[in-house]
Design an enzyme around this catalytic site. Structure first.
Site, mmCIF file in Angstrom:
data_model
loop_
_atom_site.group_PDB
_atom_site.id
_atom_site.type_symbol
_atom_site.label_atom_id
_atom_site.label_comp_id
_atom_site.label_asym_id
_atom_site.label_seq_id
_atom_site.Cartn_x
_atom_site.Cartn_y
_atom_site.Cartn_z
ATOM 1 N N LEU A 246 -16.145 5.048 10.979
ATOM 2 C CA LEU A 246 -15.428 4.348 11.456
ATOM 3 C C LEU A 246 -16.038 2.849 11.512
ATOM 4 O O LEU A 246 -15.320 1.053 11.701
ATOM 5 C CB LEU A 246 -14.759 4.717 13.043
ATOM 6 C CG LEU A 246 -14.018 5.868 12.640
ATOM 7 C CD1 LEU A 246 -14.461 6.059 14.528
ATOM 8 C CD2 LEU A 246 -12.574 5.898 12.783
ATOM 9 N N GLY A 247 -16.992 2.318 11.643
ATOM 10 C CA GLY A 247 -18.079 1.090 11.578
ATOM 11 C C GLY A 247 -19.585 1.396 11.671
ATOM 12 O O GLY A 247 -19.387 2.186 11.950
ATOM 13 N N ALA A 248 -20.257 -0.082 11.673
ATOM 14 C CA ALA A 248 -21.586 -0.188 11.486
ATOM 15 C C ALA A 248 -21.652 -1.440 12.524
ATOM 16 O O ALA A 248 -20.829 -1.905 12.293
ATOM 17 C CB ALA A 248 -22.295 -0.078 10.335
ATOM 18 N N GLN A 250 -24.192 -2.707 15.167
ATOM 19 C CA GLN A 250 -26.416 -3.772 14.699
ATOM 20 C C GLN A 250 -26.953 -2.583 15.398
ATOM 21 O O GLN A 250 -28.342 -2.871 14.675
ATOM 22 C CB GLN A 250 -26.744 -5.165 15.963
ATOM 23 C CG GLN A 250 -25.749 -6.056 15.617
ATOM 24 C CD GLN A 250 -25.338 -6.857 16.828
ATOM 25 O OE1 GLN A 250 -25.603 -6.569 18.085
ATOM 26 N NE2 GLN A 250 -25.585 -7.873 16.516
ATOM 27 N N PHE A 251 -26.542 -1.367 16.278
ATOM 28 C CA PHE A 251 -27.510 -0.642 16.679
ATOM 29 C C PHE A 251 -27.372 0.615 15.540
ATOM 30 O O PHE A 251 -27.805 1.379 16.588
ATOM 31 C CB PHE A 251 -28.737 -0.805 17.973
ATOM 32 C CG PHE A 251 -27.918 -1.632 18.683
ATOM 33 C CD1 PHE A 251 -29.437 -2.979 18.101
ATOM 34 C CD2 PHE A 251 -27.404 -2.766 19.068
ATOM 35 C CE1 PHE A 251 -29.362 -3.356 18.796
ATOM 36 C CE2 PHE A 251 -27.483 -4.290 19.814
ATOM 37 C CZ PHE A 251 -28.925 -4.505 19.680
ATOM 38 N N GLY A 252 -26.306 0.980 14.951
ATOM 39 C CA GLY A 252 -25.852 2.144 14.631
ATOM 40 C C GLY A 252 -24.765 2.113 14.225
ATOM 41 O O GLY A 252 -24.515 1.321 13.431
ATOM 42 N N GLU A 253 -23.956 3.731 13.656
ATOM 43 C CA GLU A 253 -22.871 3.933 13.210
ATOM 44 C C GLU A 253 -22.058 4.064 14.055
ATOM 45 O O GLU A 253 -22.537 5.013 15.479
ATOM 46 C CB GLU A 253 -22.782 4.375 12.127
ATOM 47 C CG GLU A 253 -23.926 4.085 10.971
ATOM 48 C CD GLU A 253 -24.407 4.626 9.666
ATOM 49 O OE1 GLU A 253 -24.382 4.123 8.630
ATOM 50 O OE2 GLU A 253 -24.074 6.097 9.532
ATOM 51 N N VAL A 254 -20.487 3.818 13.697
ATOM 52 C CA VAL A 254 -19.217 4.732 15.265
ATOM 53 C C VAL A 254 -18.861 5.807 14.007
ATOM 54 O O VAL A 254 -17.964 4.995 12.382
ATOM 55 C CB VAL A 254 -18.630 3.895 15.316
ATOM 56 C CG1 VAL A 254 -17.560 5.064 16.642
ATOM 57 C CG2 VAL A 254 -19.357 2.806 16.559
ATOM 58 N N ASP A 359 -22.613 -6.297 28.190
ATOM 59 C CA ASP A 359 -21.642 -7.191 26.021
ATOM 60 C C ASP A 359 -20.540 -6.935 26.423
ATOM 61 O O ASP A 359 -19.913 -6.146 25.251
ATOM 62 C CB ASP A 359 -22.489 -6.253 25.485
ATOM 63 C CG ASP A 359 -23.190 -6.346 23.960
ATOM 64 O OD1 ASP A 359 -22.220 -7.380 23.959
ATOM 65 O OD2 ASP A 359 -23.468 -5.598 23.266
#
Length: 504
Positions: A246-248, A250-254, A359
Site C-alpha cells: 500500500l505504501g512505503a 522512511q522506516f518500512g512498508e505498509v 509525529d
C-alpha cells in the site's frame, strides 16, 4: 490455529490461555493480549446444572448478528439466539447456547443482555452527539431516521436524534433530551409521557407530535468488526500473508494482508535496525491499551526482526493520499472540518491519557471506507533509532510539522502535538499541499525564529485559521488543549445555536 489446544481459565488455580502451545517444538508461540482481563461468569462452575438460564444471577445474552465460528473453540450462532455467559474475558466471552447446550467463545460485541435496550435496533450505546450526526447523515438513511443514545452530559439519561431537512442547511440532525419521570417513565414533552422508551418510539412513529419529523426507521448500522482473535498478541510471521503493498515510508512498508486466512489487516513492516525489539515491545504494550474509535486499532505484533505491526485495515489509506485523490479533492469544506474534528477527538483521548503522539501529520492519519479518520503510528517516533530521523539536521526529521521547542531542545509534549495539529489543519484545508511551500527545512527554522507563520489560504474560514494561529503560539502553555479544539471543531457551524431542541 494448527497446534493450539484449548484450555480454559480456572478460578483460583493456574491460568491457561485459550491458545496455549502444545509440546510440539515447531509450534509458533502466541503470546496473550496484555490488555485482556478475565472475569468468570456466575455459571462458570455450573456446567452441568439443569435449568441454566433460570437462576437469578445468570447473565443471559441474545445475539444481535449472525456469527460463524472460525476456530473449534468458538460458538456459532444466529441473530436472536440466546446464550448464558460462563466467563467474561476481554472481547471474547465463554458462553453456552440455551438451545443446543454447546459451549464456546463468542465475540462480546455481537451480543447484548436479554431485555436490555441494546437489543433494540434504534438504541446506540455510548455514541456521542457528533457521531450520531455523522451516522444519521450517512448514505442509506432517510427523513425521520432516528436513534436513541446515552446522554453525554447526564448519566442514566437518554437523547433522541432525528434526521431532518432544512431548506437553508440541507440534510441536518435534530436532538431532543429525553427526560425522566420520578416513577421511572420518560418524556420529551411533558404533555406526552411514557412508561418505556419503546412506548415513546411507537408514539412518535405514529406522528411527529411536535418533533421535527415523524420517526421513520432506525439509523442504519453496520455489523461491528469482530474482535481480534483471543490471545493472539505476539504472533508468528507465518500467520500473515502479505498481499498488496500500500505504501512505503522512511522506516518500512505498509501492506494489505490476511491473517490466518480469514481476517483482512494492514501490516507495517519495519526496516531491521530501525528500533530495538525490547523498546518496541514495551511501547507496543502501552499503545495496545490506548483504545478509542478515532485511533487505529493495534491488533498484534511480530517481534522477531523485521518487526511487523498488525493493525485494522483502513480502506482509503492515508489522509494525505486521500486528499490528493479524485474523491478526496472533491470533499466540501464542512467535510474537511469534520475530518479535523475527528482527529481532534482522537488526540483529546491521547491527551487525557497523558500520552504523546510525536509525529502528527496527514500521512499518519488513516481513512476508512465510510470516511472515518483514525490516528495511526502514535508513540512510534519515540523509539526510532535512526539519526536521520532523530537529529534535526537529519533528512527524515519532519521539521515542517515540529514545534520550535521540539526542534531546538528535543522536548516533545502534548503541546508540541498541538503545534503539529495546526500544521495538519493546513494540510487538510489545502487538500494535502506540503506545508511552507517552496521553503527548505533550514528556511522554515529561520522563518519561525523571526515569527513567520503560514498565511491563511483563500478557502479557509477566518475561524479555522484562528485555531491554527493559536496552535502556533510560541509559548507551549499558551496553545489550546485538544479537548478545547475538539469542542470548537465539533460545533464549527452550529456554535451560535442550541444543540438540543426545546421541548415541543
Amino acid at each position: 490455529m494448527g497446534c493450539m489446544k484449548s484450555k480454559f481459565l480456572q478460578a483460583g488455580g493456574n491460568t491457561f490461555s485459550k491458545t496455549e502451545t502444545s509440546a510440539n517444538p515447531h509450534c509458533p508461540v502466541y503470546v496473550p493480549d496484555p490488555t485482556s482481563t478475565i472475569k468468570p461468569g456466575p455459571n462458570s462452575n455450573n456446567r452441568n446444572t439443569p435449568g441454566i438460564g433460570e437462576g437469578s444471577e445468570d447473565i443471559i445474552v441474545v445475539a444481535l448478528y449472525d456469527y460463524e465460528a472460525i476456530h473449534h473453540e468458538d460458538l456459532s450462532f444466529q441473530k436472536g439466539d440466546q446464550m448464558v455467559v460462563l466467563e467474561e474475558s476481554g472481547e471474547w466471552w465463554k458462553a453456552r447456547s440455551l438451545a443446543t447446550r454447546k459451549e464456546g467463545y463468542i465475540p462480546s460485541n455481537y451480543v447484548a443482555r436479554v431485555d436490555s435496550l441494546e437489543t433494540e435496533e434504534w438504541f446506540f450505546k455510548g455514541i456521542s452527539r457528533k457521531d450520531a450526526e455523522r451516522q444519521l447523515l450517512a448514505p442509506g438513511n432517510m427523513l425521520g431516521s432516528f436513534m436513541i443514545r446515552d446522554s453525554e452530559t447526564t448519566k442514566g439519561s437518554y437523547s433522541l436524534s432525528v434526521r431532518d431537512y432544512d431548506p437553508r442547511q440541507g440534510d441536518t440532525v435534530k436532538h431532543y433530551k429525553i427526560r425522566t419521570l420520578d416513577n421511572g417513565g420518560f418524556y420529551i414533552s411533558p404533555r406526552s409521557t411514557f412508561s418505556t422508551l419503546q412506548e415513546l418510539v411507537d408514539h412518535y412513529k405514529k406522528g411527529s407530535d411536535g418533533l421535527c419529523q415523524k420517526l421513520s426507521v432506525p439509523c442504519v448500522s453496520s455489523k461491528p468488526q469482530k474482535p481480534w482473535e483471543k490471545d493472539a498478541w505476539e504472533i508468528p510471521r507465518e500467520s500473515l500473508k502479505l498481499e498488496k503493498k500500500l505504501g512505503a515510508g522512511q522506516f518500512g512498508e505498509v501492506w494489505m494482508a490476511t491473517y490466518n486466512k480469514h481476517t483482512k489487516v494492514a501490516v507495517k513492516t519495519m526496516k531491521p535496525g530501525s528500533m530495538s525489539v525490547e523498546a518496541f515491545l514495551a511501547e507496543a504494550n502501552l499503545m495496545k491499551t490506548l483504545q478509542h474509535d478515532k485511533l487505529v486499532k493495534l491488533h498484534a505484533v511480530v517481534t522477531k526482526e523485521p518487526i511487523y505491526i498488525i493493525t485494522e485495515f483502513m480502506a482509503k489509506g492515508s489522509l494525505l493520499d486521500f486528499l490528493k485523490s479524485d474523491e478526496g479533492s472533491k470533499q466540501p469544506l464542512p467535510k474537511l472540518i469534520d475530518f479535523s474534528a475527528q482527529i481532534a477527538e482522537g488526540m483529546a483521548f491521547i491527551e487525557q491519557r497523558n500520552y504523546i503522539h510525536r509525529d502528527l501529520r496527514a500521512a499518519n492519519i488513516l481513512v476508512s471506507a465510510s470516511l472515518v479518520c483514525k490516528i495511526a503510528d502514535f508513540g512510534l517516533a519515540r523509539i526510532i533509532e535512526d539519526n536521520e530521523y532523530t537529529a534535526r539536521e537529519g533528512a527524515k526529521f519532519p521539521i515542517k510539522w515540529t514545534a520550535p521547542e521540539a526542534i531546538n531542545f528535543g522536548s516533545s509534549t502534548i503541546k508540541s502535538d498541538v503545534w503539529s495539529f495546526g500544521i495538519l489543519l493546513m494540510e487538510i484545508v489545502t487538500y494535502g499541499r506540503i506545508p511552507y511551500p517552496g521553503m527548505s527545512n533550514p528556511e522554515v527554522i529561520r522563518a519561525l525564529e523571526r515569527g513567520y507563520r503560514m498565511p491563511r489560504p483563500e478557502n479557509c474560514p477566518e475561524e479555522l485559521y484562528n485555531i491554527m494561529m493559536r496552535c502556533w503560539k510560541n509559548r507551549p502553555e499558551e496553545r489550546p488543549t485538544f479537548e478545547y479544539i475538539q469542542s470548537v471543531l465539533d460545533d464549527f457551524y452550529t456554535a451560535t445555536e442550541s444543540q438540543y431542541q426545546q421541548q415541543p
